[in-house]
Design a protein around this motif. Structure first.
Motif, PDB file in Angstrom:
ATOM      1  N   ASN A  42       0.832  -1.206   0.000  1.00  0.00           N
ATOM      2  CA  ASN A  42       0.000   0.000   0.000  1.00  0.00           C
ATOM      3  C   ASN A  42       0.873   1.266   0.000  1.00  0.00           C
ATOM      4  O   ASN A  42       0.923   2.000   0.982  1.00  0.00           O
ATOM      5  CB  ASN A  42      -0.933  -0.012   1.209  1.00  0.00           C
ATOM      6  CG  ASN A  42      -1.953   1.118   1.166  1.00  0.00           C
ATOM      7  OD1 ASN A  42      -2.058   1.846   0.177  1.00  0.00           O
ATOM      8  ND2 ASN A  42      -2.708   1.266   2.244  1.00  0.00           N
ATOM      9  N   SER A  44       0.442   3.907  -1.650  1.00  0.00           N
ATOM     10  CA  SER A  44      -0.344   5.134  -1.841  1.00  0.00           C
ATOM     11  C   SER A  44      -0.523   5.913  -0.541  1.00  0.00           C
ATOM     12  O   SER A  44      -0.819   7.110  -0.579  1.00  0.00           O
ATOM     13  CB  SER A  44      -1.719   4.805  -2.439  1.00  0.00           C
ATOM     14  OG  SER A  44      -2.478   4.003  -1.551  1.00  0.00           O
ATOM     15  N   LYS A  45      -0.336   5.243   0.596  1.00  0.00           N
ATOM     16  CA  LYS A  45      -0.514   5.956   1.866  1.00  0.00           C
ATOM     17  C   LYS A  45       0.748   6.672   2.336  1.00  0.00           C
ATOM     18  O   LYS A  45       0.734   7.353   3.363  1.00  0.00           O
ATOM     19  CB  LYS A  45      -1.010   5.001   2.954  1.00  0.00           C
ATOM     20  CG  LYS A  45      -0.005   3.988   3.456  1.00  0.00           C
ATOM     21  CD  LYS A  45      -0.629   3.161   4.583  1.00  0.00           C
ATOM     22  CE  LYS A  45       0.321   2.142   5.170  1.00  0.00           C
ATOM     23  NZ  LYS A  45      -0.288   1.377   6.282  1.00  0.00           N
ATOM     24  N   ALA A  68       8.151   7.570  -6.546  1.00  0.00           N
ATOM     25  CA  ALA A  68       6.825   7.275  -5.991  1.00  0.00           C
ATOM     26  C   ALA A  68       6.241   8.409  -5.154  1.00  0.00           C
ATOM     27  O   ALA A  68       5.023   8.567  -5.095  1.00  0.00           O
ATOM     28  CB  ALA A  68       6.905   6.001  -5.148  1.00  0.00           C
ATOM     29  N   PHE A  69       7.107   9.178  -4.471  1.00  0.00           N
ATOM     30  CA  PHE A  69       6.600  10.217  -3.566  1.00  0.00           C
ATOM     31  C   PHE A  69       7.707  11.215  -3.258  1.00  0.00           C
ATOM     32  O   PHE A  69       8.863  11.037  -3.652  1.00  0.00           O
ATOM     33  CB  PHE A  69       6.054   9.606  -2.270  1.00  0.00           C
ATOM     34  CG  PHE A  69       6.833   8.411  -1.792  1.00  0.00           C
ATOM     35  CD1 PHE A  69       8.106   8.548  -1.247  1.00  0.00           C
ATOM     36  CD2 PHE A  69       6.298   7.132  -1.894  1.00  0.00           C
ATOM     37  CE1 PHE A  69       8.811   7.447  -0.819  1.00  0.00           C
ATOM     38  CE2 PHE A  69       7.006   6.025  -1.473  1.00  0.00           C
ATOM     39  CZ  PHE A  69       8.271   6.181  -0.928  1.00  0.00           C
TER      40      PHE A  69
END
Length: 243
Positions: A42, A44-45, A68-69
């Motif tokens: 996960n 996305s968190k 990714a982030f």
């Protein structure tokens, strides 16, 4: 809130703070796939990743994570990694100024290491309180005189163990000199902890212990005796509840 140790030491460092809906990664010195595993896929968190300095065991996979982030590091750290600050997912970390990464409130402070603009972090989240994160530094010049709930702190070596490693030919003399000059010893770790407000501290986690110049069991016992607090060793796979 929990924290998972992906790695701690010269072979690679990484930690994942997370609850059911959000996460913050500290250091990107291990392959991104291990962070994905700790997150059970996960990603996305994840709100972002904090990086203390440019050495490969802390920032070696920075470009993987930045795909990714957002990755947060000082301007000096990004420059040493060959990255232009404030481009794509690379965010400049200010020193001594709070900033938010999702619901995590972060403040960076300078540390003493052989890189450009290394730093440590004070991290707050309402589910865990305040965390102090210190690694790869000879000492800390500051006293943290506010309640700290969780401490992650380098306890790399003792000077005596470094000297023994040099005498026995385990490490070269220059490596021993650098270890003493750029990493936190057991004695300085305890001094730093004793200068903190530990009245609300629930746990102390010793990180970045040297394979050649450290002794996990001795360090744990010494720090517990000095502080009266529960002490853990950051080994790969350690999951700790930060209540």
């Amino acid at each position: 809130m929990t924290i998972t140790t992906l790695g701690s030491g010269s072979s690679g460092n990484g930690y994942v703070l997370q609850n059911e809906t959000e996460a913050l990664i500290i250091e990107c010195g291990v392959n991104y796939k291990h962070a994905v595993g700790a997150l059970k896929g996960n990603v996305s968190k994840v709100n972002g990743c904090l990086v203390t300095h440019s050495h490969g065991d802390h920032a070696g996979f920075i470009k993987q994570y930045a795909k990714a982030f957002n990755v947060y590091a000082t301007k000096g750290t990004l420059e040493e990694c060959g990255i232009q600050a404030n481009t794509f997912h690379y965010c400049t970390t200010p020193l001594f100024k709070e900033f938010k990464v999702g619901n995590f409130v972060v403040k960076a402070f300078d540390t003493e290491h052989d890189t450009q603009e290394p730093c440590g972090f004070i991290i707050y989240h309402e589910e865990m309180g305040t965390m102090l994160f210190i690694t790869d530094t000879h000492h800390i010049r500051y006293k943290f005189n506010f309640p700290i709930n969780h401490v992650f702190i380098e306890c790399n070596h003792t000077d005596g163990l470094v000297d023994k490693s040099v005498e026995n030919g385990v490490i070269p003399y220059k490596v021993g000199v650098r270890a003493k000059a750029t990493h936190m010893s057991l004695e300085r770790c305890i001094n730093c902890l004793n200068a903190c407000d530990l009245s609300k501290t629930k746990n102390i986690v010793l990180i970045h212990i040297s394979d050649n110049n450290g002794n996990s069991n001795m360090f744990k016992n010494k720090v517990e005796m000095a502080t009266g607090k529960p002490v853990y060793i950051a080994t790969k796979g350690l999951v700790l509840d930060l209540l």
